[in-house]
Design an enzyme around this catalytic site. Structure first.
Site, short mmCIF file in Angstrom:
data_model
loop_
_atom_site.label_atom_id
_atom_site.label_comp_id
_atom_site.label_asym_id
_atom_site.label_seq_id
_atom_site.Cartn_x
_atom_site.Cartn_y
_atom_site.Cartn_z
CG ASP A 185 5.25 -1.55 1.78
OD1 ASP A 185 4.65 -1.18 0.75
OD2 ASP A 185 5.25 -0.88 2.82
CD GLU A 188 3.88 -4.68 -1.12
OE1 GLU A 188 3.49 -3.52 -1.32
OE2 GLU A 188 3.52 -5.37 -0.14
#
Length: 228
Positions: free
Chosen positions: A49, A121
């Site tokens: 992320d 991610e």
């Protein structure tokens, strides 16, 4: 380390050949099947992320040097949100190689927006750990493609845009209904349906009701605009 043909094919689609393929296997392992000897992808998701965020922030900062912080923020959010990550994940067939527990698999986990977004991610983080930031950044920019160029349209709030579409045609505002809630308390998945007065509907899943409503509105608006 030996890997299966499906993982090898996925690396081809991803565009990165891992020196440490165990990193990719971990990135593809959902918590529903994780164990002490088989770590899941949650830590990698946390890191990915941040790698994605820095990549997109840098790309937006360089692409429009006249943009204010107020203009950049919604563009950034549009590029890093779970729906966008899930869309990229579908583009490279990530769902086909996800490692899921039986219950998650039976409930359609390979298609769930939240699971796909989280795994995307985690894969980004795996590339970062395997080859460094420059390689991870290049991979993200390639996979996200023209999304950076057309982010202005994607940054529109979909619920507001759908309401404006309906009201411009004399309809009442769209109605949102929670269809189901699945998953554990720490990682719920909500299914929301949006319905227009004229009868058009669309459903979407996300890790919060707000995100699911936005995803449903976005999907319905896209279908309406394509039809128009």
């Amino acid at each position: 380390m030996k890997i299966g043909a499906d993982i090898s094919a996925f690396m081809d689609r991803l565009g990165h050949q891992f020196r440490r393929p165990e990193l990719l296997l971990r990135a593809l392992t959902h918590s529903s099947i994780g164990s002490v000897t088989r770590p899941d992808n949650q830590r990698l998701e946390f890191l990915g992320d941040r790698v994605l965020g820095l990549t997109m922030a840098e790309a937006l900062f360089s692409a429009d040097r006249a943009a204010t912080e107020g203009q950049l923020a919604p563009r950034f959010n549009a590029l890093v949100r779970k729906e966008t990550c899930a869309d990229v994940a579908r583009q490279i067939g990530l769902g086909d190689v996800l490692k899921l527990g039986r219950s998650e698999m039976m409930s359609g986990g390979r298609r769930k927006e939240a699971l796909l977004g989280d795994a995307m991610e985690a894969v980004i983080a795996a590339v970062f750990v395997d080859a460094g930031f420059d390689v991870a950044r290049a991979l993200v920019l390639r996979l996200w493609g023209d999304r950076v160029d057309r982010v202005e349209d994607d940054a529109r709030d979909p619920k507001t845009a759908l309401q404006e579409w309906a009201q411009a045609r004399g309809q009442h505002p769209p109605h949102y209904e929670a269809i189901s809630r699945e998953g554990p308390d720490h990682a719920p998945v909500f299914t929301i349906e949006v319905r227009l007065e004229s009868g058009e509907t669309e459903q979407a899943q996300a890790g919060s009701k707000r995100f699911a409503e936005q995803a449903a509105a976005r999907a319905l608006l896209k279908r309406l605009e394509t039809r128009a």
